[in-house]
Design an enzyme around this catalytic site. Structure first.
Site, PDB file in Angstrom:
ATOM      1  CD  GLN A  70     -11.076 -74.276  73.625  1.00 52.73           C
ATOM      2  OE1 GLN A  70     -11.743 -74.893  73.098  1.00 52.73           O
ATOM      3  NE2 GLN A  70     -11.730 -73.223  72.955  1.00 52.73           N
ATOM      4  CD  GLN A  71      -4.444 -69.887  76.894  1.00 52.63           C
ATOM      5  OE1 GLN A  71      -4.610 -69.709  75.671  1.00 52.63           O
ATOM      6  NE2 GLN A  71      -4.273 -68.641  77.716  1.00 52.63           N
TER       7      GLN A  71
END
Lengths: 187, 334
Positions: A70-71
């Site tokens: 996830q970013q």
């Protein structure tokens, strides 16, 4: 305890490799790890944090770290770089829209000094999906063929499918051989 | 090198031996009671009054199935003619020497088999939900996703009809793909990739939690936005669903409660009753997670794995206690 057993121990320690699996979210990192390890892959959830697995493969102990993609989690990736022998970069081949983000993240990652000596295996995952670009196309899009990128680095790209398991053995086999030839040359 | 890893293994081994000895003892006592009363264990179980409110007969029936080598629950259901539960009745009557003239016992046994059948169907239904992937084109799925948003962020509306163009309201993008979803803890712009192995079931559970315990769900969302120990709310929700699904399919801990809900709900609404049970379990696990997360006060989200295992350990223990297969009960109920 004789000298021999000490030597054996040292040698055994040497046969360990540390692999780091990274890539964007939903690339299939955890599924690859589980499938390779022969585990059930039907109820995988998004990885929050990380998974660690120790696998035995061709006489080597692989310590595999699979970190969420996830970013907002990517900023923690650097905490896992230390002593990494091999980096496995997983690409969702079918996610064309994010291939550019994928390229940027990979290039930023390879600027990291701590990963400078690591072998790089790019898994072009989800090859079982229709219309997924071939590993060759992925390599071009990710700029793997650029001279500046390839300079001095051991890398390869392998098409795979974590659902069927195709290509996994091939890729990991390459990685283990490559690392072994670099760091266990004395054996 | 620490030996810490050894302790759980040792503990597990001792537990295993203890259980084994217990079962042996139990089998002996049970045989003795069989001999004295002239009735098999199954007959004794089914002689009870089935109308007594907690369907304790079924709990005993389940325990009996778990402990006795025959029949396995699956063999009772593995009937080619549409898995009609009572089809296995004759063979059970024969095997456990239950007189066919005893209508009361037979009716009870039938009821137990029906309950077993219901459990099987319910688990199948949930499993099929987990394999149904979220699809943007599916209006029901979209409605669920929007319901989740509205329950978590009341008062922040989407553009009225996403398909009709670029209309915006409250600064939120049209309720389709977009960065808006990371505000409730999805990983990126496209929530559909986050449900993974839980499929639409994961979303349904989130919606149910946010709608049935809105204050709790919203306070957890607020907690998830903590500057240091933040965590992605929706993705955590999918993890919670995976655990609930595990409890449902592997551990057999929820069975008694599911069957109670089924009997209370007058059978017709069986599936809804069951859903309500798993959704309550889901909400409970969420609340436990919230407590442990805040108490532990982790450095950052990377501490999720150990905290999450601790939550699962606690919940499992709670369920084991509630299920009530303590040793003394195993020995007394023969």
């Amino acid at each position: 305890m004789g000298l021999l057993s000490i030597l054996k121990k040292v040698k055994r320690k040497e046969k360990e490799m540390r692999l780091l699996i990274l890539g964007l979210d939903n690339a299939g990192k955890t599924t690859i790890l589980k499938k390779f390890n022969g585990e059930e892959t039907s109820t995988i959830e998004p990885t929050l944090g990380f998974n660690i697995k120790t696998l035995e493969y061709q006489g080597y102990l692989l310590n595999v770290w699979d970190v969420g993609g996830q970013q907002t989690i990517r900023s923690y990736w650097r905490n896992y770089f230390e002593a990494t022998d091999g980096l496995i970069w997983v690409v969702d081949s079918a996610d064309r829209r994010r291939l550019e983000v994928c390229r940027q993240e990979l290039h930023a990652l390879l600027q990291q000094e701590k990963l400078a000596g690591a072998s790089l295996l790019v898994f072009a995952n989800k090859q079982d999906l229709q219309g997924a670009p071939s590993p060759g196309e992925i390599a071009l899009t990710l700029g793997l063929e650029d001279e500046a990128f390839a300079k001095g680095r051991h890398w390869t790209i392998v098409g795979c499918s974590a659902m069927t398991g195709d290509g996994l053995e091939h890729g990991v086999g390459w990685m283990v051989r490559d690392i072994a030839s670099r760091i266990f040359m004395l054996n | 090198m620490s030996r810490a890893w050894l302790m759980p293994t040792l503990e597990a081994w001792m537990l295993l031996w203890w259980r084994w000895a217990l079962h042996l003892l139990r089998a002996m006592i049970s045989r003795g009671v069989d001999y004295v009363t002239g009735k098999s264990e199954l007959e004794r179980i089914c002689s009870a009054d089935s109308r007594a409110p907690p369907f304790s007969m079924f709990s005993r029936f389940l325990r009996f199935l778990r402990l006795s080598p025959y029949p396995s629950p699956s063999s009772l259901l593995a009937d080619p003619t549409g898995r009609e539960a009572s089809a296995s009745l004759p063979s059970l009557l024969l095997r456990y020497k239950i007189p066919t003239s005893n209508i009361h016992v037979q009716e009870n046994l039938k009821e137990c088999l029906r309950a077993l059948h219901y459990l099987h169907e319910f688990k199948d239904a949930v499993r099929s939900l987990t394999t149904t992937a979220f699809a943007w084109e599916n209006q029901d799925h979209l409605a669920l996703l929007h319901a989740l948003w509205h329950a978590l962020k009341p008062g922040l509306a989407f553009a009225p009809a996403p398909s009709e163009g670029e209309g915006r309201k409250g600064g939120r993008e049209g309720g389709r793909e977009g960065s808006v979803w990371s505000e409730i803890g999805f990983q990126g712009r496209d929530p559909s990739t986050d449900f993974r192995g839980m499929g639409i079931f994961g979303l349904m559970q989130m919606v149910s939690f946010a709608e049935s315990r809105p204050e709790k769900a919203r306070s957890l969302l607020l907690e998830s936005e903590h500057p240091r120990r933040w965590f992605p709310w929706a993705v955590t929700g999918v993890n919670v669903s995976r655990f609930v699904f595990e409890l449902l399919t592997e551990d057999a801990v929820l069975e008694e409660r599911l069957v109670e809900a089924w009997r209370e709900g007058g059978r017709e609404g069986g599936k809804e009753g069951g859903m309500q049970v798993v959704n309550e379990v889901y909400a409970d696990v969420w609340e436990t997670f919230g407590r442990v997360w805040v108490d532990t006060d982790p450095e950052n989200v990377m501490a999720f794995p150990p905290i999450w295992s601790e939550v699962q350990r606690r919940e499992r223990r709670r369920w084991r206690q509630r299920r009530g297969d303590e040793s003394w009960r195993l020995l007394l109920e023969v």
